[in-house]
Design an enzyme around this catalytic site. Structure first.
Site, PDB file in Angstrom:
ATOM      1  N   GLY A   8       6.568   6.517  -3.937  1.00 25.43           N
ATOM      2  CA  GLY A   8       5.704   5.358  -3.756  1.00 25.43           C
ATOM      3  C   GLY A   8       6.287   4.186  -4.526  1.00 25.43           C
ATOM      4  O   GLY A   8       6.622   4.318  -5.702  1.00 25.43           O
ATOM      5  N   TRP A  12       1.953  -0.092  -9.135  1.00 22.28           N
ATOM      6  CA  TRP A  12       1.814   0.860 -10.225  1.00 22.28           C
ATOM      7  C   TRP A  12       2.937   1.884 -10.205  1.00 22.28           C
ATOM      8  O   TRP A  12       3.465   2.268 -11.251  1.00 22.28           O
ATOM      9  CB  TRP A  12       0.443   1.506 -10.175  1.00 22.28           C
ATOM     10  CG  TRP A  12       0.095   2.471 -11.267  1.00 22.28           C
ATOM     11  CD1 TRP A  12      -0.717   3.562 -11.136  1.00 22.28           C
ATOM     12  CD2 TRP A  12       0.475   2.452 -12.667  1.00 22.28           C
ATOM     13  NE1 TRP A  12      -0.839   4.225 -12.339  1.00 22.28           N
ATOM     14  CE2 TRP A  12      -0.118   3.557 -13.294  1.00 22.28           C
ATOM     15  CE3 TRP A  12       1.287   1.612 -13.417  1.00 22.28           C
ATOM     16  CZ2 TRP A  12       0.075   3.859 -14.639  1.00 22.28           C
ATOM     17  CZ3 TRP A  12       1.476   1.904 -14.773  1.00 22.28           C
ATOM     18  CH2 TRP A  12       0.868   3.010 -15.365  1.00 22.28           C
ATOM     19  N   GLY A  13       3.342   2.336  -9.032  1.00 22.70           N
ATOM     20  CA  GLY A  13       4.473   3.264  -8.968  1.00 22.70           C
ATOM     21  C   GLY A  13       5.733   2.661  -9.568  1.00 22.70           C
ATOM     22  O   GLY A  13       6.460   3.313 -10.335  1.00 22.70           O
ATOM     23  N   ARG A  32       9.021   3.703   1.542  1.00 22.93           N
ATOM     24  CA  ARG A  32       9.053   3.742   3.005  1.00 22.93           C
ATOM     25  C   ARG A  32       9.867   2.584   3.587  1.00 22.93           C
ATOM     26  O   ARG A  32      10.510   2.713   4.622  1.00 22.93           O
ATOM     27  CB  ARG A  32       7.609   3.676   3.532  1.00 22.93           C
ATOM     28  CG  ARG A  32       7.449   4.095   4.975  1.00 22.93           C
ATOM     29  CD  ARG A  32       5.991   4.078   5.379  1.00 22.93           C
ATOM     30  NE  ARG A  32       5.187   4.958   4.550  1.00 22.93           N
ATOM     31  CZ  ARG A  32       5.079   6.271   4.714  1.00 22.93           C
ATOM     32  NH1 ARG A  32       5.753   6.863   5.687  1.00 22.93           N
ATOM     33  NH2 ARG A  32       4.310   6.993   3.926  1.00 22.93           N
ATOM     34  N   TYR A  48       6.078  -6.561  -5.004  1.00 24.28           N
ATOM     35  CA  TYR A  48       4.958  -6.023  -5.776  1.00 24.28           C
ATOM     36  C   TYR A  48       4.952  -6.490  -7.223  1.00 24.28           C
ATOM     37  O   TYR A  48       3.882  -6.685  -7.812  1.00 24.28           O
ATOM     38  CB  TYR A  48       4.982  -4.491  -5.724  1.00 24.28           C
ATOM     39  CG  TYR A  48       4.606  -3.948  -4.373  1.00 24.28           C
ATOM     40  CD1 TYR A  48       3.276  -3.762  -4.024  1.00 24.28           C
ATOM     41  CD2 TYR A  48       5.590  -3.640  -3.420  1.00 24.28           C
ATOM     42  CE1 TYR A  48       2.924  -3.279  -2.769  1.00 24.28           C
ATOM     43  CE2 TYR A  48       5.243  -3.157  -2.176  1.00 24.28           C
ATOM     44  CZ  TYR A  48       3.908  -2.979  -1.845  1.00 24.28           C
ATOM     45  OH  TYR A  48       3.569  -2.512  -0.620  1.00 24.28           O
ATOM     46  N   ALA A 139      -0.800  -2.903 -13.678  1.00 28.30           N
ATOM     47  CA  ALA A 139       0.639  -2.705 -13.486  1.00 28.30           C
ATOM     48  C   ALA A 139       1.474  -3.857 -14.028  1.00 28.30           C
ATOM     49  O   ALA A 139       2.505  -3.635 -14.679  1.00 28.30           O
ATOM     50  CB  ALA A 139       0.932  -2.486 -11.997  1.00 28.30           C
ATOM     51  N   LYS A 190     -14.490   3.921 -11.603  1.00 23.08           N
ATOM     52  CA  LYS A 190     -14.381   2.578 -12.191  1.00 23.08           C
ATOM     53  C   LYS A 190     -13.961   1.547 -11.159  1.00 23.08           C
ATOM     54  O   LYS A 190     -14.309   0.361 -11.279  1.00 23.08           O
ATOM     55  CB  LYS A 190     -13.433   2.591 -13.387  1.00 23.08           C
ATOM     56  CG  LYS A 190     -12.007   3.045 -13.079  1.00 23.08           C
ATOM     57  CD  LYS A 190     -11.066   1.922 -12.719  1.00 23.08           C
ATOM     58  CE  LYS A 190      -9.717   2.467 -12.282  1.00 23.08           C
ATOM     59  NZ  LYS A 190      -8.740   1.411 -11.998  1.00 23.08           N
ATOM     60  N   ASP A 243     -10.354   2.190 -19.150  1.00 20.04           N
ATOM     61  CA  ASP A 243      -9.967   1.829 -17.792  1.00 20.04           C
ATOM     62  C   ASP A 243     -11.035   0.969 -17.132  1.00 20.04           C
ATOM     63  O   ASP A 243     -10.743   0.019 -16.395  1.00 20.04           O
ATOM     64  CB  ASP A 243      -9.735   3.113 -16.995  1.00 20.04           C
ATOM     65  CG  ASP A 243      -8.929   2.898 -15.724  1.00 20.04           C
ATOM     66  OD1 ASP A 243      -8.429   1.777 -15.514  1.00 20.04           O
ATOM     67  OD2 ASP A 243      -8.806   3.849 -14.937  1.00 20.04           O
TER      68      ASP A 243
END
Length: 332
Positions: A8, A12-13, A32, A48, A139, A190, A243
Site C-alpha cells: 500500500g 500512512w503506508g 498499484r 500523497y 501521516a 475514533k 488517537d
C-alpha cells in the site's frame, strides 16, 4: 538487519515505510500505480506526501511477490474495506513473514470483523503473528519527523517487540501492548467520532461542543471495546484517547475534514466527489454501528453519524437528537 514489505502506497503506508527505513529497516513497497512506484523509486510520493524526501532504503514495485520476498515483516496499508479482496488476490504471500502488521483502522462491512480477524481468516496468518499499529498517527506530521508515539499490539509480545524494534526511529516511539481487540477498536471508532466533531465545527460550534463529543465518544468506544474483550486501560492510552484527540481535532485528519464539509451543508456524495483520499469513518460507520447493536452496546454518537452517512439526516438533526436523549449518570 530486519527487512519489511509495505503493501500500500498511500499517505500512512508511505509515512510508516519512512519510519521503518529511518529505524534501520530495509523496505520494499508495493503500489498499484506504476507512476507512484516510479516516484517512490526516485525518492518521493508527491501524490500523497508532497515535499517529503524518502530514504534510499525504500524501494517500490508493482509485483507483490517481489515486494514480500525475504521480508521479515509484511505491513498492510490498504483501505480497510479492500483488505479481503486484496488478500484473496495475493494468495499465500503473508504466510512467509515472521510478523504481519495492520495499519488499517476499520471494521469490515457485512461481517463486522476487525482487520486482524480478516488477516487470520483470509490470509491464513496465526493470530500470534498479527500485529496492530495504532495511535495518534497523522501521516504528514510523522513524515516530517515530528515526535510521535504509537502502540504496537500483538497477543505474542515477542512478535510485538520484533515490530517495535523495526520501527523505533529517533522521532517515533513504539509501545508494545497485548490488547489487539482494544487497540483495533480504538482506531476504528475514533474515525466515526471525528466525523461528528468535524460536523460540529462545520456548523460553527465551539470547543465546548467538540470536547463534549470527544469525551462521550471515548465513553462509547470504551463500552464497545470492553464488551468485546478489550482492556479498559487501552482506551486511556495512545490507541484510545491519544488517537481520538489527534483525529478529532487536526485539520490533517481526513475524517475531521469530511465531517466539517458535512456540517457546512454538503452531502456525502458531494464530499466524496471532491475528496481524493479515504475517510475510513465514512466506510466503517455502519459496520461499527452494527457491531455495537449485535452486542447490545449503546453508541449514540456512532448511531447518529451512521444516520447522516447512510440515511441522509442533517448534522442539525443529529445535534437535536443527541441533546434530546434522556439524562443519566456520566460514567454510564
Amino acid at each position: 538487519m530486519t527487512s519489511a514489505a509495505v503493501l500500500g502506497a498511500g499517505s500512512w503506508g508511505t509515512a510508516y515505510a519512512k519510519v521503518l527505513a529511518d529505524a534501520g529497516t530495509t523496505v520494499r513497497m508495493w503500489g498499484r500505480s506504476g507512476a507512484t512506484v516510479d516516484e517512490i523509486n526516485v525518492g518521493s510520493n508527491e501524490g500523497y506526501l508532497p515535499g517529503i524526501r524518502l530514504p534510499a532504503a525504500i524501494s517500490a514495485t508493482q509485483d507483490v511477490d517481489e515486494a514480500v520476498a525475504g521480508a521479515d515483516v509484511v505491513v498492510l496499508a490498504v483501505p480497510s474495506q479492500t483488505l479481503r479482496s486484496n488478500l484473496g488476490a495475493w494468495g499465500d504471500v503473508l504466510t512467509r513473514a515472521r510478523a504481519v502488521v495492520s495499519l488499517m483502522k476499520g471494521v469490515e462491512l457485512g461481517t463486522t470483523k476487525r482487520m486482524s480477524e480478516v488477516i487470520h481468516e483470509v490470509g491464513g496468518v496465526d493470530p500470534a503473528r498479527v500485529v496492530v499499529v495504532s495511535g495518534p498517527n497523522l501521516a504528514r506530521e510523522i513524515a516530517l519527523e515530528q515526535p510521535a508515539a504509537s502502540v504496537v499490539a500483538c497477543t505474542d509480545l515477542d512478535t510485538a517487540e520484533l515490530v517495535a524494534r523495526a520501527c523505533a526511529a529517533p522521532y517515533f516511539r513504539p509501545y508494545t501492548n497485548p490488547d489487539v481487540v482494544g487497540t483495533e477498536l480504538g482506531g476504528a471508532v475514533k474515525n466515526v467520532i471525528a466525523l461528528a466533531v468535524g460536523m460540529a465545527e462545520g456548523l460553527g460550534l465551539g470547543d465546548n461542543t467538540k470536547a463534549s463529543i470527544i469525551t462521550r465518544g471515548l465513553a462509547e468506544t470504551t463500552r464497545l471495546g470492553v464488551r468485546l474483550g478489550g482492556d479498559p486501560a487501552t482506551f486511556a492510552g495512545l490507541a484510545g484517547v491519544g488517537d481520538l484527540i489527534a483525529t478529532c481535532m487536526s485539520p490533517l485528519s481526513r475524517n475531521h475534514m469530511f465531517g466539517a464539509n458535512l456540517g457546512k451543508g454538503m452531502t456525502v456524495e458531494e464530499v466524496v466527489a471532491v475528496t481524493s483520499q479515504t475517510a475510513e469513518g465514512v466506510k466503517s460507520c455502519s459496520s461499527i454501528y452494527q457491531l455495537a447493536r449485535d452486542h447490545d452496546v449503546d453508541v449514540p454518537i456512532t448511531e447518529q453519524v451512521n444516520f447522516v452517512v447512510t440515511e441522509g439526516r442533517t448534522p442539525q438533526e443529529v445535534v437535536a437528537s443527541l441533546l434530546g436523549r434522556a439524562r443519566k449518570v456520566e460514567t454510564a
